[in-house]
Design a protein around this motif. Sequence first.
Motif, PDB file in Angstrom:
ATOM      1  N   LYS A 239       0.835  -1.213   0.113  1.00 49.47           N
ATOM      2  CA  LYS A 239       0.036  -0.014  -0.004  1.00 49.47           C
ATOM      3  C   LYS A 239       0.891   1.209   0.056  1.00 49.47           C
ATOM      4  CE  LYS A 239      -3.363   0.010   3.099  1.00 49.47           C
ATOM      5  NZ  LYS A 239      -3.965  -0.144   4.187  1.00 49.47           N
ATOM      6  N   ASN A 240       0.325   2.363  -0.394  1.00 42.00           N
ATOM      7  CA  ASN A 240       1.029   3.696  -0.368  1.00 42.00           C
ATOM      8  C   ASN A 240       1.488   4.142   0.743  1.00 42.00           C
ATOM      9  OD1 ASN A 240       0.343   3.601  -3.209  1.00 42.00           O
ATOM     10  ND2 ASN A 240      -0.425   5.805  -3.095  1.00 42.00           N
ATOM     11  N   PHE A 241       2.663   4.489   1.184  1.00 48.43           N
ATOM     12  CA  PHE A 241       2.622   4.990   2.691  1.00 48.43           C
ATOM     13  C   PHE A 241       3.159   6.435   2.677  1.00 48.43           C
ATOM     14  CE2 PHE A 241       6.816   2.812   1.553  1.00 48.43           C
ATOM     15  CZ  PHE A 241       7.672   3.861   1.933  1.00 48.43           C
ATOM     16  N   CYS A 242       3.512   6.790   1.391  1.00 51.19           N
ATOM     17  CA  CYS A 242       4.251   8.368   1.054  1.00 51.19           C
ATOM     18  C   CYS A 242       4.193   8.622  -0.268  1.00 51.19           C
ATOM     19  CB  CYS A 242       5.787   8.235   1.842  1.00 51.19           C
ATOM     20  SG  CYS A 242       6.807   9.830   1.389  1.00 51.19           S
ATOM     21  N   GLU A 243       3.900  10.083  -0.354  1.00 53.34           N
ATOM     22  CA  GLU A 243       3.757  10.498  -1.781  1.00 53.34           C
ATOM     23  C   GLU A 243       4.720  11.875  -1.624  1.00 53.34           C
ATOM     24  OE1 GLU A 243       0.743   8.169  -0.796  1.00 53.34           O
ATOM     25  OE2 GLU A 243       0.328  10.372  -0.385  1.00 53.34           O
ATOM     26  N   VAL A 244       5.556  12.122  -2.616  1.00 58.08           N
ATOM     27  CA  VAL A 244       6.504  13.330  -2.616  1.00 58.08           C
ATOM     28  C   VAL A 244       6.223  14.108  -4.011  1.00 58.08           C
ATOM     29  CG1 VAL A 244       9.120  13.972  -2.739  1.00 58.08           C
ATOM     30  CG2 VAL A 244       8.175  11.992  -1.416  1.00 58.08           C
ATOM     31  N   TRP A 245       6.090  15.631  -3.527  1.00 57.67           N
ATOM     32  CA  TRP A 245       6.055  16.410  -4.659  1.00 57.67           C
ATOM     33  C   TRP A 245       7.233  17.375  -4.754  1.00 57.67           C
ATOM     34  CZ3 TRP A 245       1.684  20.998  -4.763  1.00 57.67           C
ATOM     35  CH2 TRP A 245       1.728  21.608  -5.810  1.00 57.67           C
ATOM     36  N   ASP A 256       0.397   8.334   4.196  1.00 51.41           N
ATOM     37  CA  ASP A 256      -0.743   7.607   4.451  1.00 51.41           C
ATOM     38  C   ASP A 256      -0.855   6.849   5.917  1.00 51.41           C
ATOM     39  OD1 ASP A 256      -1.815   7.082   1.485  1.00 51.41           O
ATOM     40  OD2 ASP A 256       0.232   7.556   1.572  1.00 51.41           O
ATOM     41  N   ILE A 257      -1.152   7.769   6.915  1.00 53.92           N
ATOM     42  CA  ILE A 257      -1.230   7.378   8.302  1.00 53.92           C
ATOM     43  C   ILE A 257      -2.420   8.415   8.952  1.00 53.92           C
ATOM     44  CG2 ILE A 257       0.495   8.824   9.141  1.00 53.92           C
ATOM     45  CD1 ILE A 257       1.230   6.889  11.061  1.00 53.92           C
ATOM     46  N   ALA A 258      -3.116   7.773   9.841  1.00 52.28           N
ATOM     47  CA  ALA A 258      -4.078   8.813  10.352  1.00 52.28           C
ATOM     48  C   ALA A 258      -3.431   9.677  11.117  1.00 52.28           C
ATOM     49  CB  ALA A 258      -4.974   7.725  11.185  1.00 52.28           C
TER      50      ALA A 258
END
Length: 308
Positions: A239-245, A256-258
């Motif tokens: 699953k996704n855990f991080c997106e970087v722009w 992707d954490i509460a």
Amino acid sequence: MPLFRICGDQKVEQIKTQAFSRERSLQRLIEKNLNTLLGIRFVASEFPTGDRQRGRIDTLGLDQDGTPVIIEYKKTSNENVINQGLFYLDWLLDHKGDFTVQVQRALGKDCQIDWSNPRLILIAENFSEYDKYAVNRIGSNIELWIYRLYGEDLLYMEPMNSVSPTKSRSTAPEGKPNNQDQSSGGTRNMIEYSVENHLQGKSPEIIDLFKQLQERIFSLGEDINEKAVKHYVVYKHGKNFCEVWIQNEKIKIWLDIAPDVLNDPLHLARDVTKVGHWGTGDVEINLENDAQLEPVFDLIRQSYQQTV
């Protein structure tokens, strides 16, 4: 991999592995828990491929980034599972309209589809070294996952191969929405997305900052996948855990954490659950300099650990 239960007096006993009575039992269990297990939204089960290309795709889904996903299951691996999956993947690229209609029925008409690099996930009790070699040589976005059923209530799943950080390919021409096919024949006029695309025109300082961040993210585990999409770079472990722009003066990160689970003593993150943003995660962080690397990476690590 043996699994043990800790009993009284610090003794352990091994939990014996079980087998699903039918392949369909495995499929139903995973379909009911697709989002929890793989970060994928359920679209359809046993989807027919029509009269000309007869077959039924076990599971169709849409992942967190809007990427189409085909899932095929086998109680045990055999020589046909990879070829069968490739056949269905090719069918999908030629029948984007059929998939789009099914997504709209299952998830709503506003659901966005990214055709840049559809995924094929194969799930079995085991895969041979030849299977892993073949998948790596093929070069498509194919993932091999193994499972184990322990006792009656414990399921273990693990990715067996890491999809290399290759260029993502879009089937839509420049300036056209990715969720619309441009011809009845399903043309494949490719636009390529890569990490290098996101680094173009950025300052040496920002590029160096990203490279340091990237190295730390990969240090979390050997089976982390990196995927460049149109607006950002995704890191996932199943699953996704991080997106970087990557921006001109800073790097924006979504986790992707509460928000209420994250331990953020320096208050670097903010809750963007109700704020429009690119990434799939609802926790946003800005990384602006080297001094922030370690505390920001600690927050990323927490998100990653949610997927382990």
